[in-house]
Design an enzyme around this catalytic site. Sequence first.
Site, PDB file in Angstrom:
ATOM      1  N   CYS A  87       0.831  -1.197   0.000  1.00 31.76           N
ATOM      2  CA  CYS A  87       0.000   0.000   0.000  1.00 31.76           C
ATOM      3  C   CYS A  87       0.871   1.256   0.000  1.00 31.76           C
ATOM      4  O   CYS A  87       1.457   1.608  -1.015  1.00 31.76           O
ATOM      5  CB  CYS A  87      -0.984  -0.045   1.167  1.00 31.76           C
ATOM      6  SG  CYS A  87      -2.337   1.144   1.042  1.00 31.76           S
ATOM      7  N   HIS A 196      -3.328  -5.582   1.352  1.00 33.80           N
ATOM      8  CA  HIS A 196      -2.509  -5.813   2.542  1.00 33.80           C
ATOM      9  C   HIS A 196      -2.417  -7.293   2.903  1.00 33.80           C
ATOM     10  O   HIS A 196      -3.237  -7.810   3.672  1.00 33.80           O
ATOM     11  CB  HIS A 196      -3.124  -5.070   3.732  1.00 33.80           C
ATOM     12  CG  HIS A 196      -2.952  -3.602   3.699  1.00 33.80           C
ATOM     13  ND1 HIS A 196      -2.023  -2.934   4.473  1.00 33.80           N
ATOM     14  CD2 HIS A 196      -3.597  -2.634   2.986  1.00 33.80           C
ATOM     15  CE1 HIS A 196      -2.103  -1.630   4.247  1.00 33.80           C
ATOM     16  NE2 HIS A 196      -3.050  -1.426   3.331  1.00 33.80           N
ATOM     17  N   GLU A 198      -0.498  -8.698   4.979  1.00 38.33           N
ATOM     18  CA  GLU A 198      -0.254  -8.906   6.409  1.00 38.33           C
ATOM     19  C   GLU A 198      -1.549  -9.024   7.208  1.00 38.33           C
ATOM     20  O   GLU A 198      -1.537  -9.473   8.363  1.00 38.33           O
ATOM     21  CB  GLU A 198       0.626  -7.778   6.974  1.00 38.33           C
ATOM     22  CG  GLU A 198      -0.079  -6.454   7.226  1.00 38.33           C
ATOM     23  CD  GLU A 198      -0.238  -5.589   5.986  1.00 38.33           C
ATOM     24  OE1 GLU A 198      -0.543  -4.392   6.146  1.00 38.33           O
ATOM     25  OE2 GLU A 198      -0.077  -6.102   4.866  1.00 38.33           O
TER      26      GLU A 198
END
Length: 235
Positions: A87, A196, A198
Amino acid sequence: MTTRIGVITFPGSLDDRDAQRAIRLAGAEPVALWHGSHDLEGVDALVLPGGFSYGDYLRSGAIAALSPIMSEVKDAAASGMPVLGICNGFQMLVEAHLLPGGLIRNAHQQFIRRDQKLVVENADTAWTSGFERGAEIVIPLKNGEGGYIAEAETLARLEGEGLVAFRYAGVNPNGSMNDIAGLTNERGNVVGLMPHPEHATEPGFGPGTAAAMRSGVDGLTFFESAIAAVTRVAA
């Protein structure tokens, strides 16, 4: 030897701790790095996390791309070290000219937050080798300036050389040209994407799947792929 993956914190980073947790879940050691340092502390790979570095002044990622540590990031990328920009980190990679093109305000001028389907277009990078080319994965997306743009000549080169790493599937959430959600460099060690990974690494906290709510862990493969890439080099 345990793989050590550095996560760089910039003023305004929001997802650095999430990236550190994802790295730990994948089986590597996360190493916290500071944007004002020139020391990568001997890490094997790097993550530039999401957030709003320097308040997104000028352009998202523009000031962070000039942070002191970015000179070391550029050198590390040139040497072949795996580097992932997520991002805001993707925006930094573009602003630092480690990846081509640019990222602008979403086409509808609104911030987006959704679980986003992606197609894996390149499974030969340090961060995507655990996927099959053409696989469809679900990764959370949250951004206000995620519209990918590039000149026609650059787009043609990206498509022709297989440098599109991920493409939006089902819906293009921000008006990105060619539905581009992520890119890789020619060497395959630098990858940037707007969603994302994660946030899709642990059952109970990821996107919903057909199997169960919040059970999606497609993002874990990014970090496992990097560990495998580092291990291959070390061998």
